[in-house]
Motif scaffolding. Structure first.
Motif, PDB file in Angstrom:
ATOM      1  N   ALA A 272       0.811  -1.219   0.000  1.00  0.00           N
ATOM      2  CA  ALA A 272       0.000   0.000   0.000  1.00  0.00           C
ATOM      3  C   ALA A 272       0.845   1.270   0.000  1.00  0.00           C
ATOM      4  CB  ALA A 272      -0.931  -0.002   1.221  1.00  0.00           C
ATOM      5  N   ILE A 273       2.175   1.145   0.167  1.00  0.00           N
ATOM      6  CA  ILE A 273       3.021   2.344   0.212  1.00  0.00           C
ATOM      7  C   ILE A 273       2.897   3.176  -1.066  1.00  0.00           C
ATOM      8  CG2 ILE A 273       5.422   3.136   0.248  1.00  0.00           C
ATOM      9  CD1 ILE A 273       6.004   1.117   2.398  1.00  0.00           C
ATOM     10  N   PRO A 274       2.886   2.565  -2.268  1.00  0.00           N
ATOM     11  CA  PRO A 274       2.673   3.397  -3.467  1.00  0.00           C
ATOM     12  C   PRO A 274       1.337   4.142  -3.439  1.00  0.00           C
ATOM     13  CG  PRO A 274       3.564   1.260  -4.084  1.00  0.00           C
ATOM     14  CD  PRO A 274       3.211   1.173  -2.626  1.00  0.00           C
ATOM     15  N   LYS A 275       0.311   3.517  -2.856  1.00  0.00           N
ATOM     16  CA  LYS A 275      -0.983   4.195  -2.756  1.00  0.00           C
ATOM     17  C   LYS A 275      -0.912   5.349  -1.759  1.00  0.00           C
ATOM     18  CE  LYS A 275      -3.294  -0.145  -3.862  1.00  0.00           C
ATOM     19  NZ  LYS A 275      -4.088  -1.294  -3.357  1.00  0.00           N
ATOM     20  N   LEU A 276      -0.187   5.133  -0.657  1.00  0.00           N
ATOM     21  CA  LEU A 276      -0.015   6.207   0.318  1.00  0.00           C
ATOM     22  C   LEU A 276       0.812   7.353  -0.277  1.00  0.00           C
ATOM     23  CD1 LEU A 276       0.669   4.129   3.571  1.00  0.00           C
ATOM     24  CD2 LEU A 276      -1.418   5.370   2.981  1.00  0.00           C
ATOM     25  N   SER A 277       1.731   7.018  -1.180  1.00  0.00           N
ATOM     26  CA  SER A 277       2.554   8.070  -1.790  1.00  0.00           C
ATOM     27  C   SER A 277       1.718   9.003  -2.655  1.00  0.00           C
ATOM     28  CB  SER A 277       3.688   7.447  -2.609  1.00  0.00           C
ATOM     29  OG  SER A 277       3.197   6.857  -3.799  1.00  0.00           O
ATOM     30  N   THR A 278       0.590   8.497  -3.181  1.00  0.00           N
ATOM     31  CA  THR A 278      -0.272   9.348  -4.009  1.00  0.00           C
ATOM     32  C   THR A 278      -0.986  10.414  -3.184  1.00  0.00           C
ATOM     33  OG1 THR A 278      -2.201   7.877  -3.823  1.00  0.00           O
ATOM     34  CG2 THR A 278      -0.658   7.437  -5.617  1.00  0.00           C
ATOM     35  N   LEU A 279      -0.956  10.277  -1.854  1.00  0.00           N
ATOM     36  CA  LEU A 279      -1.528  11.311  -1.007  1.00  0.00           C
ATOM     37  C   LEU A 279      -0.707  12.595  -1.061  1.00  0.00           C
ATOM     38  CD1 LEU A 279      -2.331   9.195   2.214  1.00  0.00           C
ATOM     39  CD2 LEU A 279      -3.916   9.866   0.404  1.00  0.00           C
ATOM     40  N   LEU A 280       0.577  12.455  -1.419  1.00  0.00           N
ATOM     41  CA  LEU A 280       1.505  13.598  -1.501  1.00  0.00           C
ATOM     42  C   LEU A 280       1.583  14.345  -0.173  1.00  0.00           C
ATOM     43  CD1 LEU A 280       0.585  14.982  -5.054  1.00  0.00           C
ATOM     44  CD2 LEU A 280       2.398  13.373  -4.431  1.00  0.00           C
ATOM     45  N   LEU A 281       1.729  13.584   0.903  1.00  0.00           N
ATOM     46  CA  LEU A 281       1.825  14.172   2.237  1.00  0.00           C
ATOM     47  C   LEU A 281       3.240  14.122   2.799  1.00  0.00           C
ATOM     48  CD1 LEU A 281      -1.383  12.711   3.956  1.00  0.00           C
ATOM     49  CD2 LEU A 281      -1.115  14.880   2.735  1.00  0.00           C
ATOM     50  N   ALA A 282       4.084  13.247   2.257  1.00  0.00           N
ATOM     51  CA  ALA A 282       5.432  13.091   2.801  1.00  0.00           C
ATOM     52  C   ALA A 282       6.232  14.369   2.593  1.00  0.00           C
ATOM     53  CB  ALA A 282       6.143  11.910   2.146  1.00  0.00           C
ATOM     54  N   GLY A 283       6.729  14.901   3.687  1.00  0.00           N
ATOM     55  CA  GLY A 283       7.443  16.166   3.631  1.00  0.00           C
ATOM     56  C   GLY A 283       6.598  17.325   4.107  1.00  0.00           C
ATOM     57  N   GLY A 284       5.283  17.136   4.121  1.00  0.00           N
ATOM     58  CA  GLY A 284       4.363  18.113   4.702  1.00  0.00           C
ATOM     59  C   GLY A 284       4.626  19.545   4.295  1.00  0.00           C
ATOM     60  N   THR A 285       5.096  20.339   5.244  1.00  0.00           N
ATOM     61  CA  THR A 285       5.282  21.775   5.028  1.00  0.00           C
ATOM     62  C   THR A 285       6.629  22.129   4.412  1.00  0.00           C
ATOM     63  OG1 THR A 285       6.152  22.040   7.285  1.00  0.00           O
ATOM     64  CG2 THR A 285       3.785  22.305   6.989  1.00  0.00           C
ATOM     65  N   ILE A 286       7.493  21.120   4.204  1.00  0.00           N
ATOM     66  CA  ILE A 286       8.824  21.394   3.644  1.00  0.00           C
ATOM     67  C   ILE A 286       8.681  21.889   2.206  1.00  0.00           C
ATOM     68  CG2 ILE A 286      11.077  20.411   3.080  1.00  0.00           C
ATOM     69  CD1 ILE A 286      10.506  18.255   5.233  1.00  0.00           C
ATOM     70  N   LYS A 287       9.379  22.951   1.899  1.00  0.00           N
ATOM     71  CA  LYS A 287       9.345  23.507   0.545  1.00  0.00           C
ATOM     72  C   LYS A 287      10.606  23.091  -0.209  1.00  0.00           C
ATOM     73  CE  LYS A 287       6.413  27.544   1.450  1.00  0.00           C
ATOM     74  NZ  LYS A 287       5.859  27.024   2.704  1.00  0.00           N
ATOM     75  N   GLY A 288      10.411  22.706  -1.470  1.00  0.00           N
ATOM     76  CA  GLY A 288      11.530  22.270  -2.294  1.00  0.00           C
ATOM     77  C   GLY A 288      11.886  20.819  -2.059  1.00  0.00           C
ATOM     78  N   TYR A 289      12.898  20.335  -2.782  1.00  0.00           N
ATOM     79  CA  TYR A 289      13.411  18.963  -2.646  1.00  0.00           C
ATOM     80  C   TYR A 289      12.335  17.917  -2.978  1.00  0.00           C
ATOM     81  CZ  TYR A 289      16.512  21.854   0.159  1.00  0.00           C
ATOM     82  OH  TYR A 289      17.330  22.871   0.597  1.00  0.00           O
ATOM     83  N   GLY A 290      11.348  18.294  -3.801  1.00  0.00           N
ATOM     84  CA  GLY A 290      10.275  17.376  -4.160  1.00  0.00           C
ATOM     85  C   GLY A 290       9.182  17.252  -3.124  1.00  0.00           C
ATOM     86  N   CYS A 291       9.244  18.077  -2.076  1.00  0.00           N
ATOM     87  CA  CYS A 291       8.243  18.026  -1.003  1.00  0.00           C
ATOM     88  C   CYS A 291       7.034  18.886  -1.361  1.00  0.00           C
ATOM     89  CB  CYS A 291       8.860  18.495   0.317  1.00  0.00           C
ATOM     90  SG  CYS A 291      10.223  17.454   0.878  1.00  0.00           S
ATOM     91  N   PRO A 292       5.863  18.611  -0.769  1.00  0.00           N
ATOM     92  CA  PRO A 292       4.636  19.285  -1.203  1.00  0.00           C
ATOM     93  C   PRO A 292       4.511  20.739  -0.779  1.00  0.00           C
ATOM     94  CG  PRO A 292       4.157  17.754   0.585  1.00  0.00           C
ATOM     95  CD  PRO A 292       5.584  17.520   0.174  1.00  0.00           C
ATOM     96  N   GLY A 293       5.213  21.162   0.279  1.00  0.00           N
ATOM     97  CA  GLY A 293       5.131  22.546   0.715  1.00  0.00           C
ATOM     98  C   GLY A 293       3.733  22.955   1.143  1.00  0.00           C
ATOM     99  N   LEU A 294       3.068  22.095   1.905  1.00  0.00           N
ATOM    100  CA  LEU A 294       1.703  22.363   2.350  1.00  0.00           C
ATOM    101  C   LEU A 294       1.684  23.419   3.456  1.00  0.00           C
ATOM    102  CD1 LEU A 294       0.526  18.644   2.701  1.00  0.00           C
ATOM    103  CD2 LEU A 294       0.137  20.157   0.740  1.00  0.00           C
ATOM    104  N   SER A 295       0.540  24.036   3.647  1.00  0.00           N
ATOM    105  CA  SER A 295       0.348  24.829   4.857  1.00  0.00           C
ATOM    106  C   SER A 295       0.308  23.872   6.034  1.00  0.00           C
ATOM    107  CB  SER A 295      -0.958  25.615   4.782  1.00  0.00           C
ATOM    108  OG  SER A 295      -2.084  24.731   4.849  1.00  0.00           O
ATOM    109  N   LEU A 296       0.624  24.360   7.222  1.00  0.00           N
ATOM    110  CA  LEU A 296       0.574  23.486   8.387  1.00  0.00           C
ATOM    111  C   LEU A 296      -0.848  22.993   8.616  1.00  0.00           C
ATOM    112  CD1 LEU A 296       2.476  22.392  10.659  1.00  0.00           C
ATOM    113  CD2 LEU A 296       1.406  24.084  12.133  1.00  0.00           C
ATOM    114  N   THR A 297      -1.824  23.854   8.382  1.00  0.00           N
ATOM    115  CA  THR A 297      -3.221  23.455   8.536  1.00  0.00           C
ATOM    116  C   THR A 297      -3.581  22.356   7.549  1.00  0.00           C
ATOM    117  OG1 THR A 297      -3.785  25.704   9.245  1.00  0.00           O
ATOM    118  CG2 THR A 297      -5.609  24.273   8.586  1.00  0.00           C
TER     119      THR A 297
END
Length: 469
Positions: free
Chosen positions: A122-147
């Motif tokens: 299920a890890i590939p399915k979890l990767s589609t959530l695009l949550l890994a890295g959360g608020t981190i900007k750059g480096y392929g991370c999603p750069g989400l708001s903390l909320t």
């Protein structure tokens, strides 16, 4: 007229009954004898792993009056329209995470929870959530708001708390440590693959002798030519049995201060073994880590960790995220109970028609509204740079305590089915217990906030004074 097949089945049943009585009366009767008798009836087996009786009915057939959690219930807990406080991007993210979790994880979670195994497929399915890295900007991370990151963690936990813990350990602890305390070279090297879940991270602070007083940890880091030797032991480390990247916190043998290190899977002297027999977060692979002169090159020392205060930078953001896990768990339990009470009938009426049940349901709903607003305000304090450790600790302590009441009421509402993982509530009841304890127990987090509002630290008992009597 009784057919030969019926007669044969009746004889087989009588023979088994007679055999069972003899086995009960005779302590000397061996399992092998029973196996031989079973084989004579076409039952086969006789080994130590033989199961007696028929396989269980599918829960949908055994209990057709209510729908199990594999078909997840609609989300109905947002009574005060919390969604109005979210941006359009945060709303879209919430819907996306909810849809993927309900479709991909809900159908398999009970099976893997029962087996205490992680669903690696299920890890590939979890990767589609695009949550890994959360608020981190750059480096392929999603750069989400903390909320946005927080509400997503809640949506994962709503369906399955183990998956939310997997993401939290990987993203909010391992990745955040590299992002906040690592060099530019370390960020470039490790974060992109972690963001895609091509590699998995873990974070090792807790030790067998140091849980709540983690700042007193004993794992040592000794300087050697070209790098460091790590020696010691860690415990309760999520993802550790299969992590590719391990963040290890250790005490510098020269300075006596805490340092951080990146250790790679398979390093000589590194051993990680699974902790068995947990009753909560059973899919999470918590492990014991033993480090015996594990060499870490100087380039893999985290230059931004030189004291426990540096570790607190990571814990501040992770504690906010963990405060949202009980919120998500409570939402899922409420949604399950809401559907169940409308489907299940007793005394000629749905359980939702009874006053006592409605009162419990409303109490659960009220707790969730308050928890959502506390969690949202915590995020806004962090985003504005106003959040303190006391704020984060109170948020985590309070939401986990309120969630305990929610899952306990849900357990009551489901009656006998409240102890079956198939209907989510029993599973959520158990999963909440480790969350109540990790990232600071309720008591420790209360003392963090207490220190902040009184100016007095009370973590250690006062020295015993000599009695004047």
């Amino acid at each position: 007229m009784i057919s030969r097949t019926h007669v044969k089945a009746l004889r087989a049943g009588l023979l088994l009954l007679h055999l069972d009585r003899e086995l009960a009366e005779s302590a000397g009767s061996s399992r092998a004898q029973r196996g031989a008798a079973m084989r004579s009836l076409g039952g086969g087996g006789g080994g130590a792993d033989d199961k007696v009786g028929l396989p269980p009915l599918d829960v949908a057939l055994a209990f057709p009056q209510a729908t199990p959690a594999s078909l997840f219930p609609p989300a109905v807990s947002d009574y005060y329209q919390f969604d109005d406080l979210l941006t359009d991007e945060e709303k879209a993210l919430r819907r996306k995470v909810r849809g993927i979790m309900e479709k991909e994880i809900a159908p398999i979670m009970t099976e893997y929870w029962e087996k205490a195994e992680f669903p690696f497929h299920a890890i590939p399915k979890l990767s589609t959530l695009l949550l890994a890295g959360g608020t981190i900007k750059g480096y392929g991370c999603p750069g989400l708001s903390l909320t946005g990151s927080a509400i997503s963690i809640a949506e994962v936990a709503r369906v399955d708390a183990s998956c939310s813990t997997f993401i939290l350990v990987h993203s909010c602890l391992a990745m955040s440590t590299i992002a906040l305390c690592g060099s530019e070279a370390q960020k470039q090297k490790y974060l992109p693959s972690l963001a895609q879940l091509k590699t998995v991270g873990c974070w090792a602070l807790t030790e067998p002798d140091h849980g709540s007083d983690a700042s007193s940890l004993r794992t040592s880091a000794t300087k050697v030519p070209g790098g460091w030797h790590l020696d010691g032991q860690k415990r309760w480390i999520g993802n550790s049995t299969f992590a590719d990247v391990l963040i290890i916190l250790a005490r510098n043998a020269d300075t006596n201060q805490l340092n951080g290190f990146i250790v790679k899977k398979g390093a000589p002297g590194l051993k990680a073994t699974k902790i068995e027999n947990k009753i909560g977060l059973r899919m999470v692979q918590n492990g014991d880590i033993v480090l015996n002169k594990v060499f870490v090159s100087e380039e893999d020392r985290l230059i931004g960790i030189n004291s426990f205060q540096d570790v607190n930078k990571v814990l501040a953001i992770s504690r906010v995220m963990v405060a949202w896990q009980p919120i998500g768990i409570s939402m899922g339990v409420f949604d399950m109970c809401h559907r169940y009470l409308k489907e299940r009938k007793q005394f000629g009426a749905p359980l939702a028609a009874f006053q006592l049940n409605q009162e419990k349901l409303v109490r659960m709903l009220g707790n969730i509204q308050a928890m959502l607003l506390v969690g949202w305000r915590l995020c806004k304090l962090y985003e504005s740079g106003k959040m303190t450790l006391g704020h984060a600790s109170l948020g985590k302590a309070w939401t986990s305590k309120k969630a305990r009441e929610v899952v306990s009421l849900g357990r009551e509402l489901l009656g006998g089915n409240g102890i079956l993982a198939d209907f989510l509530v029993a599973k959520a009841f158990c999963d909440l217990e480790p969350i109540f304890s990790y990232e600071g127990t309720y008591d420790i987090n209360s003392l963090v906030t207490g220190r902040e509002i009184t100016g007095i630290a009370s973590f250690k008992p006062a020295a015993l004074a000599k009695s004047r009597l």
